[in-house]
Design an enzyme around this catalytic site. Structure first.
Site, PDB file in Angstrom:
ATOM      1  N   ASP A   1       0.819  -1.212   0.000  1.00  0.00           N
ATOM      2  CA  ASP A   1       0.000   0.000   0.000  1.00  0.00           C
ATOM      3  C   ASP A   1       0.849   1.256   0.000  1.00  0.00           C
ATOM      4  O   ASP A   1       0.426   2.291  -0.503  1.00  0.00           O
ATOM      5  CB  ASP A   1      -0.903   0.041   1.249  1.00  0.00           C
TER       6      ASP A   1
ATOM      7  N   ASP B   1      -2.613   5.511  -2.735  1.00  0.00           N
ATOM      8  CA  ASP B   1      -2.002   4.320  -2.158  1.00  0.00           C
ATOM      9  C   ASP B   1      -1.257   3.627  -3.292  1.00  0.00           C
ATOM     10  O   ASP B   1      -1.771   3.539  -4.420  1.00  0.00           O
ATOM     11  CB  ASP B   1      -3.067   3.364  -1.597  1.00  0.00           C
TER      12      ASP B   1
ATOM     13  N   HIS C   1      -7.763  -0.088  -3.909  1.00  0.00           N
ATOM     14  CA  HIS C   1      -6.655  -0.915  -4.404  1.00  0.00           C
ATOM     15  C   HIS C   1      -7.080  -1.753  -5.609  1.00  0.00           C
ATOM     16  O   HIS C   1      -8.134  -2.360  -5.631  1.00  0.00           O
ATOM     17  CB  HIS C   1      -6.063  -1.801  -3.306  1.00  0.00           C
TER      18      HIS C   1
ATOM     19  N   ASP D   1      -5.527  -4.429  -6.652  1.00  0.00           N
ATOM     20  CA  ASP D   1      -4.967  -5.781  -6.675  1.00  0.00           C
ATOM     21  C   ASP D   1      -5.908  -6.888  -6.180  1.00  0.00           C
ATOM     22  O   ASP D   1      -5.477  -8.028  -5.987  1.00  0.00           O
ATOM     23  CB  ASP D   1      -3.604  -5.832  -5.960  1.00  0.00           C
TER      24      ASP D   1
ATOM     25  N   ARG E   1     -16.542  -6.494 -10.781  1.00  0.00           N
ATOM     26  CA  ARG E   1     -15.957  -5.152 -10.973  1.00  0.00           C
ATOM     27  C   ARG E   1     -15.246  -5.141 -12.319  1.00  0.00           C
ATOM     28  O   ARG E   1     -14.020  -5.072 -12.379  1.00  0.00           O
ATOM     29  CB  ARG E   1     -14.926  -4.839  -9.884  1.00  0.00           C
TER      30      ARG E   1
ATOM     31  N   CYS F   1      -0.742  -7.876  -1.367  1.00  0.00           N
ATOM     32  CA  CYS F   1      -0.703  -6.743  -0.412  1.00  0.00           C
ATOM     33  C   CYS F   1       0.455  -6.882   0.565  1.00  0.00           C
ATOM     34  O   CYS F   1       1.067  -5.882   0.952  1.00  0.00           O
ATOM     35  CB  CYS F   1      -1.976  -6.714   0.435  1.00  0.00           C
TER      36      CYS F   1
HETATM   37  O1  DAV Z   1     -11.678  -6.329  -2.453  1.00  0.00           O
HETATM   38  O2  DAV Z   1     -11.507  -5.625  -0.439  1.00  0.00           O
HETATM   39  C1  DAV Z   1      -8.700  -5.402  -1.118  1.00  0.00           C
HETATM   40  C2  DAV Z   1      -7.373  -4.884  -1.615  1.00  0.00           C
HETATM   41  C3  DAV Z   1      -6.378  -4.844  -0.551  1.00  0.00           C
HETATM   42  N1  DAV Z   1      -5.112  -4.316  -1.022  1.00  0.00           N
HETATM   43  C4  DAV Z   1     -11.095  -5.681  -1.588  1.00  0.00           C
HETATM   44  C5  DAV Z   1      -9.815  -4.973  -1.966  1.00  0.00           C
END
Ligand code: DAV
Length: 380
Positions: A106, A194, A243, A245, A262, A349
C-alpha cells in the site's frame, strides 16, 4: 551492487519485502477509513491493538510466506514495526492511533530503480513509511543507482475529504451510485494515492481512481514520469473501490484476471484489446465471507503474488482460483494466508517488489484512441 529494479508484477522475482503484523491496531474512525470498514462490519467503532493471539497467527503465516519465497530463490527483507498504538498529531489533524506494517504494497511503489513512499489518505497511516526506512537506507547505501523518493507529504486536513460522505445511514446502493459517478470520499485538494492502486505494466501505469487515490495523484505521476503513459481506470460495481490488486491482476504479458463483479468498462478496454491482451473473469472466491475483523472483501482470492510468467502463489484454501490458474497454464504454489488477511490483505498486499529481472517494456505499442489517458486540463 544493483538492488532495486522492478517494472511490473510478473517478471522473475528475486527480492521482495514481506510485512509484519506486530503491534497492528484497529485505527479509530476517521474521514477516509469509514470508507474502508463496511457498514455491517463488527469493526465499526472498535479501536486499539489487535488481540495478541491473532497477531501471532498472522506472523506465523507471514514468516511461512517468507520461507516459501526463500526456498524459491527470492531474497526477503522485513520492515521494523513501530509501536503503532500511539496518537498522531500534526498541524492539520489528530488521530488516536496508527495502523501497522503488514501491507507494504500500500505504501511502497517500485518503478524501475525508484521506490516511492505513497501519500496515503488515511490519517492513521501517515507515518507508516517509517517502518521501511531501515531497509531503504540499506538499499541507498549499497545500490548507487537506487532513487529513494517520497511523494509530497499530504496535509490530510478536513479539506482532503468530503466530510459528509458517510453521514446518516448511507447505504451500499448510495455508495455504488457515488463511486460510479467518481464521487469519492477523498477530494482533489491535494495529491493522494495508495501504491496498491497503481498497476505497473512497463511504460504504462494504470491507476485506479477510487476512495484512496485521486486524479491529482495521477497528474503527479504523469509529471514525474514524462516518458510513461498514465491511465485512469475505474471499476463500477464496488461500493468501496480501494486498491487495484483484488480487481485487475496481471499474470504474465498479455493476460489479466478481472474481478467479475468489478469489470473494466468497455471504453476503457480499448488499449488492451488493440494490443492483444486477454482480460478473463477471475474464478469465484472459495469463501462466502472474509475472516473475522478483516477490512477486505472475499476477493482477496485473486490477490496473488506472481513469481515469474509461469509460477504464482495463491492462498491455499482458494480452490477455484488455484484451479483457474492451473487451466491458464500457471504452476500454483498454495500458501496458507487467511490469518494474515485481517491485517491488511492477501499475498500481493503483504509484499512489495524490490527486484524483478527484466527491463521497462512497452506492452502497448499499438496506439488507439484511449479514454483512460490522464489529461489534467479535462477535469481541473
Ligand atoms: O476487495 O476488499 C482489497 C485490496 C487490498 N489491497 C477488496 C480490496
Amino acid at each position: 551492487m544493483k538492488i532495486v529494479n522492478s517494472w511490473n508484477d510478473f517478471d522473475p522475482l528475486k527480492h521482495v519485502i514481506v510485512g509484519k503484523a506486530d503491534n497492528t491496531c484497529i485505527a479509530p474512525s476517521e474521514p477516509a477509513s469509514k470508507a474502508k470498514v463496511p457498514l455491517d462490519s463488527p469493526m465499526r467503532g472498535m479501536t486499539g491493538p489487535r488481540p495478541l493471539d491473532t497477531v501471532e497467527k498472522a506472523n506465523a503465516q507471514l514468516d511461512n510466506l517468507a520461507k516459501i519465497l526463500e526456498e524459491h530463490g527470492v531474497k526477503v527483507d522485513r520492515p521494523t514495526p513501530i509501536q503503532w498504538n500511539q496518537a498522531v498529531i500534526t498541524p492539520h489533524f489528530m488521530t488516536g492511533s496508527m495502523f501497522g506494517c503488514m501491507p507494504p504494497r500500500d505504501v511502497l511503489l517500485t518503478i524501475g530503480n525508484e521506490i516511492i513512499a505513497a501519500p496515503m489518505s488515511f490519517r492513521s497511516r501517515y507515518f507508516e513509511y517509517l517502518a521501511y526506512s531501515p531497509i531503504l537506507r540499506k538499499y541507498f547505501d549499497e545500490d548507487p543507482e537506487f532513487k529513494w523518493i517520497s511523494a509530497p507529504r499530504p496535509e490530510l486536513g478536513d479539506a482532503s475529504y468530503d466530510m459528509h460522505y458517510f453521514d446518516g445511514n448511507v447505504t451500499e446502493e448510495v455508495l455504488l451510485e457515488r463511486t460510479a459517478k467518481l464521487h469519492m470520499v477523498t477530494t482533489e485538494h491535494e495529491i493522494l494515492f495508495d501504491a496498491a492502486d497503481v498497476l505497473r505494466l512497463g511504460k504504462d501505469l494504470f491507476c485506479q481512481h477510487g476512495l484512496t487515490t485521486n486524479r491529482k495523484a495521477m497528474e503527479w505521476l504523469r509529471r514525474q514520469y514524462p516518458d510513461f503513459r498514465v491511465h485512469a481506470v475505474n471499476f463500477p460495481g464496488d461500493p468501496y473501490p480501494i486498491h487495484i490488486d483484488a480487481t485487475f491482476v496481471p499474470l504474465k504479458p498479455g493476460l489479466i484476471i478481472n474481478n467479475p463483479t468489478r469489470r473494466l468498462p468497455e471504453e476503457q478496454r480499448k488499449i488492451f484489446e488493440a494490443n492483444d491482451w486477454k482480460i478473463v473473469d477471475a474464478a469465484m472466491p472459495a469463501h462466502k465471507t472474509p475472516p473475522p475483523l478483516c477490512y477486505s472483501s472475499v476477493w482477496l482470492s485473486m490477490n496473488c503474488l506472481v513469481l515469474d510468467h509461469k509460477t504464482v502463489l495463491v492462498e491455499a484454501s482458494e480452490v477455484h482460483q488455484m484451479e483457474q490458474m492451473d487451466k491458464l497454464g500457471m504452476n500454483v504454489i498454495p500458501v496458507p494466508f487467511r490469518d494474515a488477511y485481517p491485517f491488511g490483505g492477501g499475498l500481493h498486499c503483504a509484499t512489495a517488489d524490490v527486484y524483478r529481472e527484466g527491463n521497462c517494456e512497452d506492452y502497448f505499442p499499438k496506439k488507439v484512441e484511449d479514454s483512460t489517458l490522464v489529461a489534467y486540463k479535462k477535469w481541473l
